[in-house]
Write an enzyme that holds these catalytic residues in place. Structure first.
Site, PDB file in Angstrom:
ATOM      1  N   ASP A  50       2.628   6.048   3.208  1.00  0.00           N
ATOM      2  CA  ASP A  50       1.388   5.677   2.512  1.00  0.00           C
ATOM      3  C   ASP A  50       0.361   6.812   2.513  1.00  0.00           C
ATOM      4  O   ASP A  50       0.415   7.731   3.326  1.00  0.00           O
ATOM      5  CB  ASP A  50       0.740   4.472   3.212  1.00  0.00           C
ATOM      6  CG  ASP A  50       1.451   3.160   2.896  1.00  0.00           C
ATOM      7  OD1 ASP A  50       2.569   3.196   2.359  1.00  0.00           O
ATOM      8  OD2 ASP A  50       0.874   2.098   3.203  1.00  0.00           O
ATOM      9  N   HIS A 101      -0.524   2.664  -4.226  1.00  0.00           N
ATOM     10  CA  HIS A 101      -1.391   2.198  -3.119  1.00  0.00           C
ATOM     11  C   HIS A 101      -2.713   1.763  -3.768  1.00  0.00           C
ATOM     12  O   HIS A 101      -3.111   0.634  -3.637  1.00  0.00           O
ATOM     13  CB  HIS A 101      -1.585   3.328  -2.114  1.00  0.00           C
ATOM     14  CG  HIS A 101      -1.885   2.866  -0.716  1.00  0.00           C
ATOM     15  ND1 HIS A 101      -1.581   1.625  -0.241  1.00  0.00           N
ATOM     16  CD2 HIS A 101      -2.464   3.517   0.339  1.00  0.00           C
ATOM     17  CE1 HIS A 101      -1.964   1.519   1.024  1.00  0.00           C
ATOM     18  NE2 HIS A 101      -2.505   2.651   1.402  1.00  0.00           N
ATOM     19  N   HIS A 105      -8.762   4.878  -1.109  1.00  0.00           N
ATOM     20  CA  HIS A 105      -8.419   3.984  -0.007  1.00  0.00           C
ATOM     21  C   HIS A 105      -9.573   3.034   0.317  1.00  0.00           C
ATOM     22  O   HIS A 105     -10.231   3.159   1.356  1.00  0.00           O
ATOM     23  CB  HIS A 105      -8.030   4.811   1.224  1.00  0.00           C
ATOM     24  CG  HIS A 105      -7.013   4.132   2.075  1.00  0.00           C
ATOM     25  ND1 HIS A 105      -7.363   3.282   3.095  1.00  0.00           N
ATOM     26  CD2 HIS A 105      -5.670   4.126   2.043  1.00  0.00           C
ATOM     27  CE1 HIS A 105      -6.264   2.824   3.657  1.00  0.00           C
ATOM     28  NE2 HIS A 105      -5.215   3.318   3.037  1.00  0.00           N
ATOM     29  N   HIS A 195       3.014   7.404   7.364  1.00  0.00           N
ATOM     30  CA  HIS A 195       2.001   7.977   6.461  1.00  0.00           C
ATOM     31  C   HIS A 195       2.311   9.436   6.182  1.00  0.00           C
ATOM     32  O   HIS A 195       2.547  10.195   7.126  1.00  0.00           O
ATOM     33  CB  HIS A 195       0.609   7.864   7.087  1.00  0.00           C
ATOM     34  CG  HIS A 195       0.112   6.453   7.194  1.00  0.00           C
ATOM     35  ND1 HIS A 195       0.474   5.620   8.218  1.00  0.00           N
ATOM     36  CD2 HIS A 195      -0.705   5.730   6.382  1.00  0.00           C
ATOM     37  CE1 HIS A 195      -0.100   4.434   8.043  1.00  0.00           C
ATOM     38  NE2 HIS A 195      -0.822   4.473   6.941  1.00  0.00           N
TER      39      HIS A 195
HETATM   40 ZN   LIG Z   1      -3.178   3.203   3.376  1.00  0.00          ZN
END
Ligand SMILES: [Zn+2]
Length: 249
Positions: A50, A101, A105, A195
């Site tokens: 991610d 995603h 963020h 990640h």
């Molecule tokens: Zn994330």
């Protein structure tokens, strides 16, 4: 709400009955469900990365995956993808799954319905344009989603994907400890969270270790356990998708 009622009911029951109620709730809520793991027994484990792409870390993770003959799913942020379209195209060319995603963020549950809807839609369109292939899976930042977010994703043809287990990179101090944290609980059919990018609050430090080393330790560990890392797409194709009702603020 149905879920609140079922949860309350489940708390008053013995554990075996509680599991049955949870299974029933997951079935009733299947149309709103998010993919949590494989539906059938399998030795595959989905590897998900991610918050990228990151110009330093992502190429090294792609090199590693290529060397080991492993495919994975990348849940990317389109603000970053727009600056590194070559990395997104490399993911596609090397057989990885490119998934959404979001643009940045942020918690989608803390914005207006119209802002949330527009941001997912625009980010999805942009990512398909960069990737040059359909993008069909989505994981909201922080796993934060409510029925509105799930509804928008469904309408855009995006299947939401959650996870367990995680390497907890933001809590562990070494690649070895983070890999062990994930490997301690992982089972075949699960979706592991790693990640390649890393979105920390401003001022917070990034993980102090090499995330490509972490990914390699995870792949080594899975293989030692007789498990085979792959993408979410490939695992679902081989062993189906078990969905769960996942709502987080
Ligand atoms: Zn994330």
């Amino acid at each position: 709400m149905i879920t609140a009622g079922l949860r309350q009911l489940a708390r008053a029951m013995p554990p075996s009955a509680r599991t049955r109620v949870h299974d029933m709730a997951d079935r009733v809520l299947e149309p709103f469900g998010s993919v949590l793991k494989a539906a059938r027994p399998t030795n595959l484990v989905a590897l998900t990365f991610d918050d990228g792409p990151d110009p330093e870390v992502t190429p090294r993770i792609l090199d590693l995956l290529q060397r080991r003959g492993v495919s994975a799913s990348f849940f990317v942020l389109t603000d970053l993808a727009a600056n590194h379209p070559d990395l997104i195209r490399r993911m596609v060319a090397e057989g990885h799954e490119v998934a959404l995603h979001c643009d940045r963020h942020d918690r989608l549950t803390r914005m207006s319905r119209s802002e949330m809807g527009t941001r997912i839609r625009v980010a999805h369109e942009l990512l398909e344009k960069i990737a040059g292939v359909p993008v069909t899976r989505f994981r909201p930042p922080f796993g934060a989603q409510n029925l509105s977010v799930i509804g928008v994703a469904n309408r855009l043809g995006l299947e939401t994907v959650v996870w367990a287990p995680s390497a907890f990179e933001w809590q562990e101090r070494t690649a070895e400890a983070a890999a062990q944290r994930l490997l301690d609980t992982v089972k075949g059919g699960e979706i592991a969270l790693l990640h390649d990018g890393f979105e920390t609050p401003p001022g917070d430090p990034h993980p102090p270790f090499d995330r490509a080393e972490l990914a390699e330790r995870v792949i080594d560990g899975l293989e030692r356990m007789g498990l085979r890392p792959t993408s979410v797409a490939h695992m679902i194709e081989a062993a189906g998708a078990k969905k769960t009702f996942w709502v987080r603020t």
